[in-house]
Write a protein that holds these residues in place. Structure first.
Motif, short mmCIF file in Angstrom:
data_model
loop_
_atom_site.label_atom_id
_atom_site.label_comp_id
_atom_site.label_asym_id
_atom_site.label_seq_id
_atom_site.Cartn_x
_atom_site.Cartn_y
_atom_site.Cartn_z
N THR A 156 125.95 17.08 35.82
CA THR A 156 125.30 18.22 35.92
C THR A 156 123.25 17.19 35.85
OG1 THR A 156 124.59 19.15 33.98
CG2 THR A 156 126.57 19.91 34.92
N GLY A 157 123.13 16.50 34.70
CA GLY A 157 122.19 15.89 34.69
C GLY A 157 121.41 16.78 33.84
N ILE A 158 121.76 17.51 33.38
CA ILE A 158 121.15 18.88 32.55
C ILE A 158 120.98 18.65 30.96
CG2 ILE A 158 120.57 21.24 32.11
CD1 ILE A 158 121.70 22.10 34.85
N ALA A 159 119.32 18.50 30.68
CA ALA A 159 118.53 17.85 29.30
C ALA A 159 119.39 19.49 28.65
CB ALA A 159 117.97 17.06 29.29
N LEU A 160 119.19 18.73 27.60
CA LEU A 160 118.52 19.89 26.17
C LEU A 160 117.44 18.77 25.43
CD1 LEU A 160 121.71 21.32 24.50
CD2 LEU A 160 120.47 22.97 26.18
N SER A 161 116.14 20.26 24.76
CA SER A 161 115.14 19.22 24.02
C SER A 161 115.86 19.09 22.04
CB SER A 161 114.45 20.53 23.90
OG SER A 161 114.50 21.50 22.77
N ARG A 162 114.84 18.07 22.07
CA ARG A 162 115.71 17.54 20.77
C ARG A 162 116.13 18.89 19.65
NH1 ARG A 162 111.13 13.77 19.47
NH2 ARG A 162 112.25 12.05 20.38
N GLU A 163 114.41 19.23 19.73
CA GLU A 163 115.41 20.62 19.41
C GLU A 163 115.99 21.28 18.92
OE1 GLU A 163 111.46 23.46 20.13
OE2 GLU A 163 111.91 24.46 18.22
N THR A 164 116.24 21.81 20.41
CA THR A 164 117.56 22.01 20.42
C THR A 164 118.84 21.59 19.80
OG1 THR A 164 116.58 23.34 22.41
CG2 THR A 164 119.38 23.80 22.39
N ILE A 165 118.96 20.00 20.37
CA ILE A 165 119.28 19.90 19.54
C ILE A 165 119.66 19.34 17.84
CG2 ILE A 165 120.75 17.32 19.15
CD1 ILE A 165 121.31 18.09 21.35
N GLY A 166 118.11 19.04 17.04
CA GLY A 166 118.61 19.25 16.00
C GLY A 166 118.98 20.98 15.50
N LEU A 275 114.05 12.40 46.08
CA LEU A 275 115.69 12.82 46.46
C LEU A 275 116.02 13.98 46.17
CD1 LEU A 275 118.35 11.73 47.84
CD2 LEU A 275 119.31 11.74 45.62
N ALA A 276 115.72 14.77 44.62
CA ALA A 276 115.97 15.40 44.77
C ALA A 276 114.68 16.75 45.88
CB ALA A 276 115.18 16.53 43.35
N HIS A 277 113.77 16.22 45.98
CA HIS A 277 112.56 16.93 47.16
C HIS A 277 113.48 17.26 47.76
CE1 HIS A 277 109.78 18.78 48.27
NE2 HIS A 277 109.04 18.07 48.97
N GLY A 278 113.44 16.47 48.60
CA GLY A 278 114.38 16.01 50.45
C GLY A 278 115.57 16.51 50.18
N LEU A 279 116.55 17.05 49.25
CA LEU A 279 117.59 17.88 49.30
C LEU A 279 117.22 19.31 49.18
CD1 LEU A 279 119.87 14.92 47.76
CD2 LEU A 279 119.58 15.24 50.25
N ALA A 280 116.60 19.15 48.45
CA ALA A 280 115.95 21.10 48.41
C ALA A 280 116.10 21.59 50.19
CB ALA A 280 115.16 21.52 47.27
N LYS A 281 114.89 20.44 50.73
CA LYS A 281 114.53 20.77 51.55
C LYS A 281 114.85 20.96 52.84
CE LYS A 281 110.69 18.06 52.66
NZ LYS A 281 109.79 17.41 53.14
N LEU A 282 116.50 20.14 52.44
CA LEU A 282 117.30 20.67 53.45
C LEU A 282 118.10 21.84 53.04
CD1 LEU A 282 118.75 16.89 54.41
CD2 LEU A 282 117.11 17.99 56.07
N GLY A 283 117.95 22.41 51.90
CA GLY A 283 119.41 24.15 52.15
C GLY A 283 119.95 23.35 50.81
N PHE A 284 120.06 21.92 50.01
CA PHE A 284 120.82 22.01 48.83
C PHE A 284 120.91 22.02 47.84
CE2 PHE A 284 122.20 18.12 51.97
CZ PHE A 284 123.65 17.91 51.74
N GLU A 285 121.32 23.01 46.98
CA GLU A 285 121.85 23.04 45.96
C GLU A 285 121.02 22.15 45.12
OE1 GLU A 285 122.97 25.57 41.43
OE2 GLU A 285 124.12 26.16 43.71
N VAL A 286 119.73 21.46 43.87
CA VAL A 286 120.41 20.72 43.24
C VAL A 286 119.87 21.21 42.19
CG1 VAL A 286 118.62 18.55 42.98
CG2 VAL A 286 119.42 19.63 45.76
N LEU A 287 121.03 20.83 40.82
CA LEU A 287 120.41 21.13 39.27
C LEU A 287 118.83 19.71 39.29
CD1 LEU A 287 123.78 21.60 38.08
CD2 LEU A 287 122.96 22.99 39.40
N PRO A 288 118.87 20.49 37.93
CA PRO A 288 117.24 19.90 36.94
C PRO A 288 117.39 18.81 36.90
CG PRO A 288 118.06 22.29 36.23
CD PRO A 288 118.47 22.07 37.41
#
Ligand SMILES: Cc1ncc(COP(=O)(O)O)c(C=O)c1O
Length: 350
Positions: A156-166, A275-288
């Motif tokens: 997914t590429g999605i990150a948790l903060s250090r605080e959340t891991i703590g 890349l994320a911006h370019g794909l989003a403009k084409l209608g892709f759902e791009v996970l952060p």
């Protein structure tokens, strides 16, 4: 199949790595490799180390553990090094994750984790990501022996903060929490500074991605001494010399070239945002994404279909035939030119 197989071999479901094509000229955005070469200092160090090939390498990879310790402001005794983080993870599964209660990890994560469970006979439960494909640490408040998270998560590429891991580590004082930080250098927050405070936290890193050394096979774990001792006991019961002399010297040189590391990782981060911006403009759902890849899907085209169409145009991306992500592609961040080519093709294909 053969009558000589040990029984366990029949039960294994081996990991399937991304394609490494034999054919030249393809744009390879399928295995999260770095599009830039490693530091030139790495090549010089490997050439110098080649003069010592007659000798066995240092079984403790002392120079490397010292370089890692200096980089992360910890002690060399808190570092375990291995032949790629896959091997480090394998030793972690065997040394620290085999208990009566189940190991927990997300339903969508690095697909090697269930493979190691199969190899070592470890019970596990998959904890579903939430509807936005995020890890919710509250979902891990259930009986378990240990928790394993990739942070940023893959694919997914999605990150948790250090605080959340703590928070997670503090909520589970009697369970080991393993955090696989393979992609953390591309925008995540490393939990290494927490290691001094928690005896139940173990961090895994690799030089394959942000240091562009996938071919050298170097990974490491950072944790308090008793955890590292468990890994050393397993390693020394398996292979005393997991890292060759060339790998040790090359890895040390890489860790010493901070300027190269910083410049290449910043370029990759900038390309990812483009890349994320370019794909989003084409209608892709791009996970952060905080990694060197994005997970993106288009409502008009299935993931497998799109991956096939891109391949026919000479671009390899990764598609996982797994229900929650089968309509997505995992696209590794290439050079600026690779990303432009991908966007141009995507525009034609959707
Ligand atoms: C989350 C994660 N962990 C670990 C690895 C293994 O990396 P390596 O064995 O090259 O260090 C990978 C490789 O793709 C990965 O995606």
């Amino acid at each position: 199949m053969s009558r000589f197989w040990s029984p366990v071999v029949h039960t294994l479901s081996p990991y399937v790595p991304g394609e490494q094509p034999k054919q030249d000229g393809l744009i390879k955005l399928n295995t999260n490799e770095n599009p830039y070469p490693p530091s030139p200092r790495v090549l010089a160090a490997i050439a110098a180390a080649a003069e010592r090939l007659r000798l066995y390498p240092d079984p403790h990879a002392t120079a490397l553990r010292e370089a890692i310790a200096a980089r992360y402001s910890i002690a060399p005794e808190q570092v375990f090094a291995g032949n790629g983080s896959d091997e480090v993870l394998a030793h972690i599964f065997q040394a620290l994750l085999k208990h009566d209660s189940p190991l927990l990890f997300p339903d969508i994560t690095y697909s090697f984790y269930p493979v190691y469970c199969g190899l070592y006979g470890i019970r596990y439960e998959e904890v579903p990501l939430d509807a936005a494909m995020r890890v919710q640490i509250a979902d891990y408040r259930r009986p378990c022996s240990a928790i394993l998270l990739a942070n940023p998560n893959a694919p997914t590429g999605i990150a948790l903060s250090r605080e959340t891991i703590g928070q997670l580590v503090a909520e589970h004082p009697d369970q080991l929490v393993v955090v696989d930080e393979a992609y953390v250098d591309f925008g995540g927050e490393s939990a290494v500074p927490l290691v001094a405070h928690y005896d139940n936290l173990l961090i895994v890193h690799t030089l394959s991605k942000s240091r562009a050394l996938a071919g050298l096979r170097v990974g490491f774990a950072i944790g308090q001494r008793p955890l590292i001792q468990a890994l050393e006991r397993v390693k020394d019961s398996f292979n005393s010399y997991p890292l060759g002399g060339l790998a040790i010297s090359g890895a040390v040189a890489s860790l010493e070239d901070e300027a190269w590391f910083e410049e290449t990782r910043q370029r990759i981060i900038a390309s990812r945002e483009g890349l994320a911006h370019g794909l989003a403009k084409l209608g892709f759902e791009v996970l952060p994404s905080a990694a060197n890849f994005v997970l993106a899907g288009h409502p008009a085209r299935g993931g497998a279909e799109l991956a096939g169409a891109l391949r026919a145009c000479g671009v390899l991306v990764r598609h996982f035939q797994k229900s929650r992500i089968k309509d997505f592609l995992r696209i590794t961040i290439g050079t600026e030119e690779h990303c432009r080519r991908l966007i141009d093709l995507a525009r034609e294909l959707v």
